[in-house]
Scaffold this motif. Structure first.
Motif, PDB file in Angstrom:
ATOM      1  N   LYS A   1     -14.050  14.087   3.909  1.00 32.51           N
ATOM      2  CA  LYS A   1     -13.103  13.742   2.839  1.00 32.51           C
ATOM      3  C   LYS A   1     -13.416  12.371   2.266  1.00 32.51           C
ATOM      4  CE  LYS A   1      -9.234  16.508   4.561  1.00 32.51           C
ATOM      5  NZ  LYS A   1      -7.781  16.498   4.904  1.00 32.51           N
ATOM      6  N   GLU A   2     -12.873  12.118   1.088  1.00 27.28           N
ATOM      7  CA  GLU A   2     -13.040  10.815   0.469  1.00 27.28           C
ATOM      8  C   GLU A   2     -12.090   9.806   1.124  1.00 27.28           C
ATOM      9  OE1 GLU A   2     -14.445  12.174  -4.006  1.00 27.28           O
ATOM     10  OE2 GLU A   2     -12.550  11.124  -3.728  1.00 27.28           O
ATOM     11  N   ARG A   3     -12.458   8.551   1.011  1.00 26.52           N
ATOM     12  CA  ARG A   3     -11.593   7.498   1.525  1.00 26.52           C
ATOM     13  C   ARG A   3     -10.323   7.457   0.698  1.00 26.52           C
ATOM     14  NH1 ARG A   3     -14.548   2.033   3.107  1.00 26.52           N
ATOM     15  NH2 ARG A   3     -14.993   1.984   0.848  1.00 26.52           N
ATOM     16  N   GLU A   4      -9.189   7.284   1.373  1.00 28.12           N
ATOM     17  CA  GLU A   4      -7.908   7.296   0.679  1.00 28.12           C
ATOM     18  C   GLU A   4      -7.069   6.089   1.079  1.00 28.12           C
ATOM     19  OE1 GLU A   4      -5.539  10.685   1.765  1.00 28.12           O
ATOM     20  OE2 GLU A   4      -5.380  10.098   3.859  1.00 28.12           O
ATOM     21  N   PHE A   5      -6.190   5.721   0.187  1.00 29.26           N
ATOM     22  CA  PHE A   5      -5.265   4.609   0.409  1.00 29.26           C
ATOM     23  C   PHE A   5      -4.236   4.978   1.466  1.00 29.26           C
ATOM     24  CE2 PHE A   5      -2.566   1.109  -0.438  1.00 29.26           C
ATOM     25  CZ  PHE A   5      -1.262   1.585  -0.528  1.00 29.26           C
ATOM     26  N   VAL A   6      -3.891   4.001   2.307  1.00 29.80           N
ATOM     27  CA  VAL A   6      -2.868   4.198   3.316  1.00 29.80           C
ATOM     28  C   VAL A   6      -1.681   3.249   3.086  1.00 29.80           C
ATOM     29  CG1 VAL A   6      -2.306   4.092   5.780  1.00 29.80           C
ATOM     30  CG2 VAL A   6      -4.544   4.950   5.040  1.00 29.80           C
ATOM     31  N   ALA A   7      -1.963   1.962   3.030  1.00 29.55           N
ATOM     32  CA  ALA A   7      -0.888   0.980   2.889  1.00 29.55           C
ATOM     33  C   ALA A   7      -1.467  -0.332   2.392  1.00 29.55           C
ATOM     34  CB  ALA A   7      -0.179   0.746   4.229  1.00 29.55           C
ATOM     35  N   ALA A   8      -0.614  -1.140   1.767  1.00 28.87           N
ATOM     36  CA  ALA A   8      -1.049  -2.446   1.280  1.00 28.87           C
ATOM     37  C   ALA A   8       0.116  -3.416   1.301  1.00 28.87           C
ATOM     38  CB  ALA A   8      -1.613  -2.331  -0.142  1.00 28.87           C
ATOM     39  N   ILE A   9      -0.229  -4.691   1.365  1.00 26.91           N
ATOM     40  CA  ILE A   9       0.790  -5.730   1.435  1.00 26.91           C
ATOM     41  C   ILE A   9       0.348  -6.909   0.596  1.00 26.91           C
ATOM     42  CG2 ILE A   9      -0.238  -6.728   3.538  1.00 26.91           C
ATOM     43  CD1 ILE A   9       2.654  -7.300   4.486  1.00 26.91           C
TER      44      ILE A   9
ATOM     45  N   VAL B   1       5.961  -9.898   0.760  1.00 26.68           N
ATOM     46  CA  VAL B   1       7.204  -9.391   0.157  1.00 26.68           C
ATOM     47  C   VAL B   1       7.027  -7.954  -0.338  1.00 26.68           C
ATOM     48  CG1 VAL B   1       8.783  -9.683  -1.790  1.00 26.68           C
ATOM     49  CG2 VAL B   1       8.017 -11.670  -0.471  1.00 26.68           C
ATOM     50  N   TYR B   2       5.864  -7.688  -0.918  1.00 26.63           N
ATOM     51  CA  TYR B   2       5.645  -6.360  -1.496  1.00 26.63           C
ATOM     52  C   TYR B   2       4.738  -5.520  -0.607  1.00 26.63           C
ATOM     53  CZ  TYR B   2       7.302  -8.865  -5.604  1.00 26.63           C
ATOM     54  OH  TYR B   2       8.045  -9.625  -6.471  1.00 26.63           O
ATOM     55  N   THR B   3       5.138  -4.284  -0.398  1.00 25.76           N
ATOM     56  CA  THR B   3       4.313  -3.340   0.344  1.00 25.76           C
ATOM     57  C   THR B   3       4.272  -2.010  -0.393  1.00 25.76           C
ATOM     58  OG1 THR B   3       6.209  -2.610   1.673  1.00 25.76           O
ATOM     59  CG2 THR B   3       4.822  -4.360   2.606  1.00 25.76           C
ATOM     60  N   LYS B   4       3.205  -1.280  -0.155  1.00 22.83           N
ATOM     61  CA  LYS B   4       3.069   0.053  -0.722  1.00 22.83           C
ATOM     62  C   LYS B   4       2.519   0.974   0.361  1.00 22.83           C
ATOM     63  CE  LYS B   4       2.251  -1.324  -5.525  1.00 22.83           C
ATOM     64  NZ  LYS B   4       1.304  -1.251  -6.673  1.00 22.83           N
ATOM     65  N   TYR B   5       2.921   2.237   0.297  1.00 21.03           N
ATOM     66  CA  TYR B   5       2.478   3.212   1.272  1.00 21.03           C
ATOM     67  C   TYR B   5       2.107   4.520   0.595  1.00 21.03           C
ATOM     68  CZ  TYR B   5       4.583   0.124   4.759  1.00 21.03           C
ATOM     69  OH  TYR B   5       4.900  -0.967   5.547  1.00 21.03           O
ATOM     70  N   GLU B   6       1.125   5.169   1.159  1.00 19.61           N
ATOM     71  CA  GLU B   6       0.829   6.533   0.746  1.00 19.61           C
ATOM     72  C   GLU B   6       1.975   7.414   1.225  1.00 19.61           C
ATOM     73  OE1 GLU B   6      -0.551  10.502   0.875  1.00 19.61           O
ATOM     74  OE2 GLU B   6      -0.439   9.358   2.742  1.00 19.61           O
ATOM     75  N   ASP B   7       2.297   8.427   0.454  1.00 19.32           N
ATOM     76  CA  ASP B   7       3.510   9.210   0.735  1.00 19.32           C
ATOM     77  C   ASP B   7       3.533   9.801   2.140  1.00 19.32           C
ATOM     78  OD1 ASP B   7       3.984  10.588  -2.623  1.00 19.32           O
ATOM     79  OD2 ASP B   7       4.581   8.681  -1.732  1.00 19.32           O
ATOM     80  N   SER B   8       2.405  10.269   2.634  1.00 21.48           N
ATOM     81  CA  SER B   8       2.407  10.972   3.922  1.00 21.48           C
ATOM     82  C   SER B   8       2.639  10.039   5.113  1.00 21.48           C
ATOM     83  CB  SER B   8       1.094  11.722   4.119  1.00 21.48           C
ATOM     84  OG  SER B   8       0.020  10.825   4.325  1.00 21.48           O
ATOM     85  N   VAL B   9       2.542   8.732   4.901  1.00 13.33           N
ATOM     86  CA  VAL B   9       2.746   7.807   6.021  1.00 13.33           C
ATOM     87  C   VAL B   9       4.053   7.028   5.914  1.00 13.33           C
ATOM     88  CG1 VAL B   9       0.238   7.571   6.202  1.00 13.33           C
ATOM     89  CG2 VAL B   9       1.553   5.773   5.060  1.00 13.33           C
ATOM     90  N   LYS B  10       4.745   7.184   4.799  1.00 15.69           N
ATOM     91  CA  LYS B  10       6.019   6.472   4.637  1.00 15.69           C
ATOM     92  C   LYS B  10       6.985   6.842   5.754  1.00 15.69           C
ATOM     93  CE  LYS B  10       5.955   5.845  -0.381  1.00 15.69           C
ATOM     94  NZ  LYS B  10       6.551   6.269  -1.683  1.00 15.69           N
ATOM     95  N   GLY B  11       7.629   5.828   6.316  1.00 18.84           N
ATOM     96  CA  GLY B  11       8.565   6.059   7.409  1.00 18.84           C
ATOM     97  C   GLY B  11       7.909   6.128   8.770  1.00 18.84           C
ATOM     98  N   ARG B  12       6.584   6.236   8.809  1.00 17.76           N
ATOM     99  CA  ARG B  12       5.862   6.294  10.079  1.00 17.76           C
ATOM    100  C   ARG B  12       4.978   5.065  10.291  1.00 17.76           C
ATOM    101  NH1 ARG B  12       2.144  10.099  11.006  1.00 17.76           N
ATOM    102  NH2 ARG B  12       1.540  10.347   8.813  1.00 17.76           N
ATOM    103  N   PHE B  13       4.369   4.576   9.240  1.00 18.24           N
ATOM    104  CA  PHE B  13       3.464   3.426   9.316  1.00 18.24           C
ATOM    105  C   PHE B  13       4.134   2.206   8.715  1.00 18.24           C
ATOM    106  CE2 PHE B  13      -0.879   5.846   9.156  1.00 18.24           C
ATOM    107  CZ  PHE B  13      -0.445   6.654  10.188  1.00 18.24           C
ATOM    108  N   THR B  14       3.811   1.050   9.286  1.00 22.23           N
ATOM    109  CA  THR B  14       4.315  -0.215   8.761  1.00 22.23           C
ATOM    110  C   THR B  14       3.178  -1.226   8.697  1.00 22.23           C
ATOM    111  OG1 THR B  14       6.494   0.175   9.761  1.00 22.23           O
ATOM    112  CG2 THR B  14       5.991  -2.076   9.044  1.00 22.23           C
ATOM    113  N   ILE B  15       2.984  -1.772   7.514  1.00 22.79           N
ATOM    114  CA  ILE B  15       1.976  -2.825   7.354  1.00 22.79           C
ATOM    115  C   ILE B  15       2.676  -4.179   7.422  1.00 22.79           C
ATOM    116  CG2 ILE B  15       2.110  -2.796   4.818  1.00 22.79           C
ATOM    117  CD1 ILE B  15      -0.942  -3.347   4.810  1.00 22.79           C
ATOM    118  N   SER B  16       2.025  -5.129   8.067  1.00 25.02           N
ATOM    119  CA  SER B  16       2.595  -6.468   8.172  1.00 25.02           C
ATOM    120  C   SER B  16       1.444  -7.468   8.257  1.00 25.02           C
ATOM    121  CB  SER B  16       3.499  -6.597   9.402  1.00 25.02           C
ATOM    122  OG  SER B  16       2.762  -6.382  10.589  1.00 25.02           O
TER     123      SER B  16
END
Length: 126
Positions: free
Chosen positions: A43-51, A56-71
């Motif tokens: 598969k191609e490389r895909e975005f997971v999370a960013a901070i 203050v600002y974070t973003k998550y790929e939909d399939s990891v929201k609520g399970r993964f936390t970037i800090s």
């Protein structure tokens, strides 16, 4: 130049947790957005999370929201990805990336990031 080294990957059973770390060196990344991406076999490389640099600002790929936390810990020049409730479909090579532009909000595209680590393998067994 920024060097990024990921660690914390490994083999875990479904439902388990892992915490990935990304240690930066060469210059401080405290002002810059940092991201995590992953690439599964075939598969191609895909975005997971960013901070954002401030954290203050974070973003998550939909399939990891609520399970993964970037800090981040800017004093340690390190970014983390806490992964809970892992699923077999989370199996991939995980990469850390740094965006040294003046962008305020963290990007979700590979092209937003200038520096990349070598990656760390995460394998989730069913």
């Amino acid at each position: 130049q920024v060097q990024l080294v990921e660690s914390g990957g490994g083999l875990v059973q479904a439902g388990g947790s892992l915490r990935l770390s990304c240690a930066a060196s060469g210059r401080s990344v405290s002002s810059y957005s940092m991201g995590w991406f992953r690439q599964a076999p075939g598969k191609e490389r895909e975005f997971v999370a960013a901070i954002s640099g401030s954290g203050v600002y974070t973003k998550y790929e939909d399939s990891v929201k609520g399970r993964f936390t970037i800090s981040r810990d800017n004093a340690k020049n390190t970014v983390y990805l806490q992964m809970n409730s892992l699923k077999p479909e989370d199996t991939a090579f995980y990469y850390c990336a740094a965006d040294i532009s003046s962008r305020t909000l963290p990007g979700i595209r590979e092209g937003d990031y200038m520096y990349w680590g070598q990656g760390t393998q995460v394998t989730v067994s069913s």
